[in-house]
Motif scaffolding. Structure first.
Motif, mmCIF file in Angstrom:
data_model
loop_
_atom_site.group_PDB
_atom_site.id
_atom_site.type_symbol
_atom_site.label_atom_id
_atom_site.label_comp_id
_atom_site.label_asym_id
_atom_site.label_seq_id
_atom_site.Cartn_x
_atom_site.Cartn_y
_atom_site.Cartn_z
ATOM 1 N N PHE B 14 -22.458 4.231 -33.666
ATOM 2 C CA PHE B 14 -21.186 4.855 -34.053
ATOM 3 C C PHE B 14 -21.332 5.475 -35.439
ATOM 4 O O PHE B 14 -21.828 4.814 -36.349
ATOM 5 C CB PHE B 14 -20.064 3.817 -34.127
ATOM 6 N N THR B 16 -19.860 6.055 -38.814
ATOM 7 C CA THR B 16 -18.747 5.507 -39.592
ATOM 8 C C THR B 16 -18.805 6.101 -40.989
ATOM 9 O O THR B 16 -19.827 6.673 -41.390
ATOM 10 C CB THR B 16 -18.827 3.973 -39.691
ATOM 11 N N ALA B 23 -24.190 -0.417 -32.749
ATOM 12 C CA ALA B 23 -23.454 -1.494 -32.095
ATOM 13 C C ALA B 23 -24.312 -2.133 -31.007
ATOM 14 O O ALA B 23 -24.371 -3.351 -30.891
ATOM 15 C CB ALA B 23 -22.156 -0.969 -31.511
ATOM 16 N N HIS B 42 -19.602 -13.262 -28.393
ATOM 17 C CA HIS B 42 -18.603 -13.426 -29.447
ATOM 18 C C HIS B 42 -17.857 -12.125 -29.716
ATOM 19 O O HIS B 42 -18.351 -11.041 -29.415
ATOM 20 C CB HIS B 42 -19.272 -13.923 -30.732
ATOM 21 N N SER B 43 -16.688 -12.267 -30.305
ATOM 22 C CA SER B 43 -15.846 -11.114 -30.589
ATOM 23 C C SER B 43 -16.594 -10.093 -31.457
ATOM 24 O O SER B 43 -17.274 -10.466 -32.408
ATOM 25 C CB SER B 43 -14.580 -11.593 -31.319
ATOM 26 N N GLY B 44 -16.489 -8.842 -31.079
ATOM 27 C CA GLY B 44 -17.083 -7.774 -31.880
ATOM 28 C C GLY B 44 -18.552 -7.539 -31.593
ATOM 29 O O GLY B 44 -19.187 -6.741 -32.270
ATOM 30 N N CYS B 45 -19.114 -8.212 -30.567
ATOM 31 C CA CYS B 45 -20.543 -8.030 -30.335
ATOM 32 C C CYS B 45 -20.822 -6.726 -29.594
ATOM 33 O O CYS B 45 -21.914 -6.175 -29.701
ATOM 34 C CB CYS B 45 -21.133 -9.221 -29.586
ATOM 35 N N GLY B 46 -19.852 -6.225 -28.847
ATOM 36 C CA GLY B 46 -20.079 -4.932 -28.201
ATOM 37 C C GLY B 46 -19.835 -4.943 -26.699
ATOM 38 O O GLY B 46 -20.282 -4.040 -25.989
ATOM 39 N N LYS B 47 -19.101 -5.932 -26.215
ATOM 40 C CA LYS B 47 -18.836 -6.019 -24.771
ATOM 41 C C LYS B 47 -18.015 -4.820 -24.296
ATOM 42 O O LYS B 47 -18.350 -4.179 -23.309
ATOM 43 C CB LYS B 47 -18.075 -7.323 -24.459
ATOM 44 N N GLU B 164 -11.440 -8.056 -20.370
ATOM 45 C CA GLU B 164 -10.583 -9.216 -20.654
ATOM 46 C C GLU B 164 -9.240 -9.104 -19.935
ATOM 47 O O GLU B 164 -8.194 -9.098 -20.578
ATOM 48 C CB GLU B 164 -10.348 -9.355 -22.154
ATOM 49 N N HIS B 197 -13.784 -14.067 -22.559
ATOM 50 C CA HIS B 197 -14.094 -14.985 -23.654
ATOM 51 C C HIS B 197 -14.122 -16.418 -23.159
ATOM 52 O O HIS B 197 -14.429 -17.325 -23.908
ATOM 53 C CB HIS B 197 -12.995 -14.881 -24.725
HETATM 54 N N1 LIG Z 1 -15.105 3.897 -31.986
HETATM 55 C C1 LIG Z 1 -15.804 3.070 -32.808
HETATM 56 N N2 LIG Z 1 -16.214 3.526 -34.020
HETATM 57 C C2 LIG Z 1 -16.909 2.703 -34.855
HETATM 58 N N3 LIG Z 1 -17.237 1.440 -34.567
HETATM 59 C C3 LIG Z 1 -16.866 0.936 -33.380
HETATM 60 C C4 LIG Z 1 -16.120 1.733 -32.446
HETATM 61 N N4 LIG Z 1 -15.866 0.978 -31.347
HETATM 62 C C5 LIG Z 1 -16.421 -0.222 -31.599
HETATM 63 N N5 LIG Z 1 -17.029 -0.254 -32.807
HETATM 64 C C6 LIG Z 1 -17.762 -1.387 -33.380
HETATM 65 O O1 LIG Z 1 -18.700 -1.809 -32.438
HETATM 66 C C7 LIG Z 1 -18.766 -3.228 -32.402
HETATM 67 C C8 LIG Z 1 -18.503 -3.703 -31.001
HETATM 68 O O2 LIG Z 1 -17.151 -3.455 -30.645
HETATM 69 P P1 LIG Z 1 -16.530 -3.889 -29.248
HETATM 70 O O3 LIG Z 1 -15.122 -3.480 -29.241
HETATM 71 O O4 LIG Z 1 -17.397 -3.390 -28.164
HETATM 72 O O5 LIG Z 1 -16.627 -5.486 -29.330
HETATM 73 P P2 LIG Z 1 -16.170 -6.566 -28.260
HETATM 74 O O6 LIG Z 1 -17.346 -7.378 -27.947
HETATM 75 O O7 LIG Z 1 -15.454 -5.913 -27.141
HETATM 76 O O8 LIG Z 1 -15.159 -7.432 -29.116
HETATM 77 P P3 LIG Z 1 -13.857 -8.195 -28.630
HETATM 78 O O9 LIG Z 1 -14.335 -9.389 -27.889
HETATM 79 O O10 LIG Z 1 -13.179 -8.565 -29.897
HETATM 80 O O11 LIG Z 1 -13.064 -7.249 -27.805
HETATM 81 C C9 LIG Z 1 -17.751 -3.737 -33.398
HETATM 82 O O12 LIG Z 1 -18.429 -4.083 -34.584
HETATM 83 C C10 LIG Z 1 -16.861 -2.561 -33.639
HETATM 84 O O13 LIG Z 1 -16.405 -2.568 -34.971
#
Ligand SMILES: Nc1ncnc2c1ncn2[C@@H]1O[C@H](COP(=O)(O)OP(=O)(O)OP(=O)(O)O)[C@@H](O)[C@H]1O
Ligand SMILES: [Mg+2]
Lengths: 332, 284
Positions: B14, B16, B23, B42-47, B164, B197
């Motif tokens: 991504f 930024t 990611a 875990h939350s924020g890993c990229g699922k 989810e 989760h």
């Molecule tokens: N459009 C975007 N621009 C920049 N960074 C992004 C974007 N979308 C996601 N990210 C980053 O990519 C990483 C993964 O995000 P993602 O939403 O896939 O996590 P997740 O595993 O679904 O988390 P959760 O369980 O909280 O939903 C995070 O660090 C997030 O900040």
């Protein structure tokens, strides 16, 4: 045992009955009594203050003077209408007599050209404000949708909106007047120039709140709903029709309500300034007239203007409640 | 079985304000027809990022997704998505929400009465036929999610993507929804990718659990085959030793191998600091 139970039960019922009465009373106070008291207090302060204000046109009118003027405005209206009917009757008789004498005679029908009554002025103002408002809506809502959907267009329009939004539409009035009289030349005009002037001024002031609210509503469309549309591969036009438009309806209505409120205020001022027919002209004429009744008649107009403004707002609200899915945003 | 979906060596970077953020790094996964795959991590890993790439809502930076031998370039109804917060159109009833999807997908092939039947059939499948003419604000969270699932199922997708889907529901409603989903799955045998989760949910529903490492540059850590017999019953499984074992495998991955403790602590600290700063501002 069972007796005791029924006694306490009975007390319970009484208790709930009084509490219901209390609730009804409280509700009644809020809904009917409190506003009534407010109005009464206002009338009292008004009449007290009026007695102590002396102007060159006599004492400031109190509530009773104004009430009387409402009556005489209505009587004048009736008298004027009676005159008009009499005029048409006379004309018809005269024409019938001439046709009887000479069958080849083609009767001429002349329109009655009497003075506009107070109620005519109200109707004129209402027609003007609604036409200006509708014209603005026809321009601003589609434009707002386009601007909201396209971020490049948004950046392009933003400076224009920001600069023209704070301009009082009255500042446009001289320009509008000059342009209309230069451009709108016709021997048999469909509508009067003065009507166009007032209407365009109203349009100019309605444009911005509607444009801004529509574009914000469209631009802040929930991303998930956009994704739903993308997954379904909705074509662009269907996307606007099925997703964008309904989603922004609450914001569009907010913009419409705002602009109608402003438009009504601006219209009265524009009519005063440019002597265009309507309630504003009525106020101005009375002011110039300067008779002993003038102040009471102006005060009557002020109350009418306020009342109509209130009704316009309620009307928009009712329309919003009817048309918008989001009932929360349509709360008073 | 030959895979119908091939997620092939995906990287996601991504852009930024602080520079490019990686990611996902080299995510590689093949899914067979009729398979139910859970993504856990875990939350924020990229699922969600993985799911959005499969959906076509995001484009992978390198690598790609192939469905039925065709590369995925844009979103489409053959990859229906159930979103976490239902994403129903609030101005339409449950019926009309499903109708919008059905008309878009089958508008040319189904007659009027077939369309109506198909919409009602799908709403019945998720037990929403009693409230199909209610609008989203008139039904509960669980019911909204049911309608969201009905809308996705009604598109007859090649693969069903769920982010989810039950995350916002209370435990009891969630259990009901899981049972409903198993029942539907038993009947339709859809290919599904579901993000969760919830460890129990993952073990109960899946054929395979894909466990992701922590980001940044997250990738697939381990894949766990769940060979429990179907139909599965949550009460019977609670005492089943295989089930308990699989469950602890997932827990071990999440809480031993991919611990997130220090991260959480530092987040908390920085938040507390921010709050203090704010308070001081107010005081001044
Ligand atoms: N459009 C975007 N621009 C920049 N960074 C992004 C974007 N979308 C996601 N990210 C980053 O990519 C990483 C993964 O995000 P993602 O939403 O896939 O996590 P997740 O595993 O679904 O988390 P959760 O369980 O909280 O939903 C995070 O660090 C997030 O900040
Ligand atoms: Mg997510």
């Amino acid at each position: 045992m069972s007796n005791a139970a029924s006694i306490t039960e009975g007390r319970d019922i009484k208790l709930t009955a009084t509490s219901i009465l209390n609730a009804v009373f409280e509700h009644g106070v809020k809904v009917a009594l409190a506003p009534l008291l407010g109005i009464l207090a206002f009338l009292m302060i008004w009449s007290l203050a009026a007695q102590n204000i002396n102007t060159s046109l006599g004492q400031f009118p109190g509530p009773t003077d104004v009430w009387q003027q409402f009556g005489s405005l209505y009587n004048e209206h009736k008298a004027e209408r009676a005159k008009a009917t009499a005029f048409y009757e006379r004309q018809e008789k005269r024409n019938a007599a001439r046709v009887a004498k000479d069958p080849t005679y083609v009767p001429k029908i002349r329109a009655y050209t009497g003075k506009e009554t107070y109620f005519d002025q109200i109707v004129t103002s209402l027609i003007t404000v609604m036409s200006g408002f509708i014209l603005a809506a026809l321009v601003a809502i589609p434009l707002g949708i386009a601007v909201g959907l396209n971020s490049a267009l948004r950046s392009g329009f933003n400076p224009i909106i920001q600069i023209f939004k704070p301009v009082s539409p009255l500042a446009w009035l001289p320009l509008v007047t000059m342009v209309v009289s230069a451009v709108y030349v016709s021997n048999d005009p469909l509508v009067a120039k003065s009507f166009l002037n007032s209407m365009i001024t109203v349009t100019l002031c309605c444009l911005w709140p509607m444009l801004i609210n529509t574009s914000v509503g469209v631009a802040s469309l929930d991303k998930d709903l956009v994704n739903v549309s993308r997954v379904l591969r909705l074509p662009a036009l269907k996307h606007v029709q099925k997703i964008v438009l309904p989603a922004s309806v609450p914001m569009i209505f907010t913009g419409m309500r705002l602009s109608l409120g402003v438009a009504w205020m601006v219209l009265i001022a524009a009519e005063m300034l440019s002597q265009n027919p309507g309630l504003g002209k009525f106020v101005w004429d009375e002011f110039q007239n300067g008779s002993s009744n003038s102040l009471a008649r102006i005060m009557a107009a002020v109350i009418t203007i306020g009342f109509i403004g209130f009704l316009l707002d309620r009307g928009m609200l009712a329309l919003q409640r009817f048309a918008s899915w989001d009932k929360d945003s349509a709360a008073a | 079985m030959t895979p119908i979906l091939d997620i092939s060596h995906i990287d996601m970077v991504f852009p930024t304000p602080k520079g490019p953020f990686t990611a996902l790094k080299n995510v590689d996964l093949k899914i067979s027809k009729g398979e139910f795959v859970s993504l856990i991590g875990h939350s924020g890993c990229g699922k969600s990022t993985v799911l959005n790439i499969v959906a076509g809502l995001y484009q992978a930076t390198t690598g790609g997704v192939v469905l039925h031998g065709k590369e995925v370039k844009e979103p489409g109804p053959e990859r229906a998505v159930v979103f976490q917060n239902h994403s129903l159109l609030p101005w339409l009833t449950a019926y009309q929400n499903v109708e919008l999807a059905v008309k878009q997908v089958f508008g040319k092939t189904k007659t009027k009465s077939e369309t109506k039947e198909w919409i009602e059939h799908n709403l019945k499948l998720v037990h929403m036929d009693h409230a199909m003419h209610k609008r989203p604000d008139e039904i509960s969270g669980g019911m909204k999610q049911r309608v969201g699932i009905a809308r996705a199922l009604a598109m007859q997708p090649d693969i069903l993507l769920m982010d989810e889907p039950f995350g916002a529901l209370d435990a009891l409603t969630r259990a009901h929804m899981q049972d409903s989903l198993m029942e539907i799955q038993n009947e339709l045998k859809n290919t599904v990718i579901m993000i969760t989760h919830d460890v129990d949910e993952a073990v109960l529903l899946s054929d395979r659990i894909v466990m992701m490492t922590n980001g940044p540059a997250a990738t697939i850590g381990e894949i766990l085959e769940i060979n429990l017999e179907r139909p599965r019953d949550r009460l019977a499984l609670a005492e089943d030793s295989d089930y308990t074992h699989l469950r602890s495998e997932v827990l071990r991955f999440l809480y031993e191998k991919q611990r997130k403790v220090e991260n959480l602590a530092s987040v908390k600290k920085s938040k507390a600091k921010k709050r203090n700063d704010k308070n001081q501002h107010h005081a001044a």
